[in-house]
Motif scaffolding. Structure first.
Motif, short mmCIF file in Angstrom:
data_model
loop_
_atom_site.label_atom_id
_atom_site.label_comp_id
_atom_site.label_asym_id
_atom_site.label_seq_id
_atom_site.Cartn_x
_atom_site.Cartn_y
_atom_site.Cartn_z
N SER B 2 0.82 -1.22 0.00
CA SER B 2 0.00 0.00 0.00
C SER B 2 0.84 1.26 0.00
CB SER B 2 -0.91 0.00 1.23
OG SER B 2 -0.12 0.12 2.42
N GLY B 3 2.10 1.15 0.39
CA GLY B 3 2.94 2.34 0.52
C GLY B 3 2.93 2.92 1.93
N VAL B 4 2.09 2.36 2.80
CA VAL B 4 2.03 2.81 4.19
C VAL B 4 2.86 1.85 5.03
CG1 VAL B 4 0.53 3.27 6.16
CG2 VAL B 4 -0.27 3.75 3.84
N SER B 27 3.69 8.42 0.11
CA SER B 27 4.24 9.69 -0.35
C SER B 27 3.12 10.57 -0.91
CB SER B 27 5.28 9.41 -1.44
OG SER B 27 5.79 10.61 -1.95
N GLY B 28 3.02 11.79 -0.40
CA GLY B 28 2.01 12.73 -0.89
C GLY B 28 0.72 12.74 -0.11
N LEU B 72 5.21 14.34 8.17
CA LEU B 72 3.91 13.67 8.01
C LEU B 72 3.84 12.27 8.61
CD1 LEU B 72 2.95 14.90 4.44
CD2 LEU B 72 2.26 15.86 6.64
N HIS B 73 4.94 11.76 9.14
CA HIS B 73 4.80 10.48 9.82
C HIS B 73 4.05 10.71 11.13
CE1 HIS B 73 8.16 11.17 12.69
NE2 HIS B 73 7.64 10.15 13.36
N ALA B 92 -3.74 4.19 8.50
CA ALA B 92 -4.09 4.36 7.09
C ALA B 92 -3.78 5.80 6.68
CB ALA B 92 -5.57 4.06 6.85
N SER B 93 -3.60 6.00 5.41
CA SER B 93 -3.38 7.37 4.93
C SER B 93 -4.25 7.64 3.71
CB SER B 93 -1.90 7.62 4.62
OG SER B 93 -1.49 6.94 3.45
#
Lengths: 112, 112
Positions: B2-4, B27-28, B72-73, B92-93
């Motif tokens: 997922s990138g998370v 990212s983003g 943002l972490h 989740a993001s």
């Protein structure tokens, strides 16, 4: 109280069957999510809906804003679809704005 | 993927202790959400941050706190741990405040 109700709680199907999982919610929402969780825990977002219908492969999700109801359909089910399917809503307003409430989940088992 | 990214994946500790769970969003993505999943309660929304600010609060205990840093972490701090805090903690993001969710693999906390 803002609530999300899913049905059925458990669903067993034979491979190839058409499956429907339902989700009802109590008040206005900004978006509804369908999530999939496989044994082992990972959660994947399947759809995000605010109106109408979305399709991805064998999965179809619909939402009726007036009736406060959404359905997740799986066509030609397969054993790899066996998972827990969870409906979740972002509430639209009031003190619940931005909060995400989850249904209890539907445990789907598809037999070969 | 997922990138998370969530760390640690597993954590065993004793009652009364304090732990910190970490989440790096995609990212983003500006929004980070924390959820708790226990056997008896299902998935529960804890808290949401958007671009460093708290935006929505769910059923988060006073013993728990969170923050989102300039990069943002996010970190979820759980203190004075009790047996009942044993659960899977998901992060989740999303890009916006109520957008499509991307989940981390979760941190499994066991309190003995």
């Amino acid at each position: 109280k803002n609530e999300v109700e899913q049905s059925p709680q458990n669903l067993t199907a034979q491979e190839g069957e058409f499956i429907t999982i339902n989700c009802s919610y109590s008040v206005g929402i900004s978006a509804l999510h369908w999530l999939q969780q496989h044994p082992g825990g990972g959660i994947v977002s399947l759809f995000m809906l605010s109106s109408g219908k979305k399709k991805h492969g064998r999965l179809i999700a619909t939402i009726n804003i007036q009736e406060k109801h959404s359905s997740l359909h799986i066509t030609a089910s397969h054993p790899r679809d066996s998972a827990v399917y969870i409906c979740a809503v972002f509430w639209a307003g009031g003190t619940s704005y931005g909060k995400l409430t989850f249904g209890q989940g539907t445990i789907l088992t598809v037999h070969p | 993927d997922s990138g998370v990214t969530q760390t640690p994946k597993h954590l065993i500790t004793a009652t009364g202790q304090r732990v910190t769970l970490r989440c790096s969003p995609r990212s983003g993505d500006l929004s980070v959400y924390w959820y708790q999943q226990s056997l008896d309660q299902g998935l529960q929304f804890l808290i949401q941050y958007y671009n460093g600010e708290e935006r929505a609060k769910g059923n988060i205990l006073e013993r728990f706190s969170a923050q989102q840093f300039p990069d943002l972490h996010s970190e979820l701090n759980l203190s004075s741990l009790e047996l009942g805090d044993s659960a899977l903690y998901f992060c989740a993001s999303s890009v916006g405040q109520n957008g499509e969710l991307f989940f981390g693999e979760g941190s499994r906390l066991t309190v003995l």
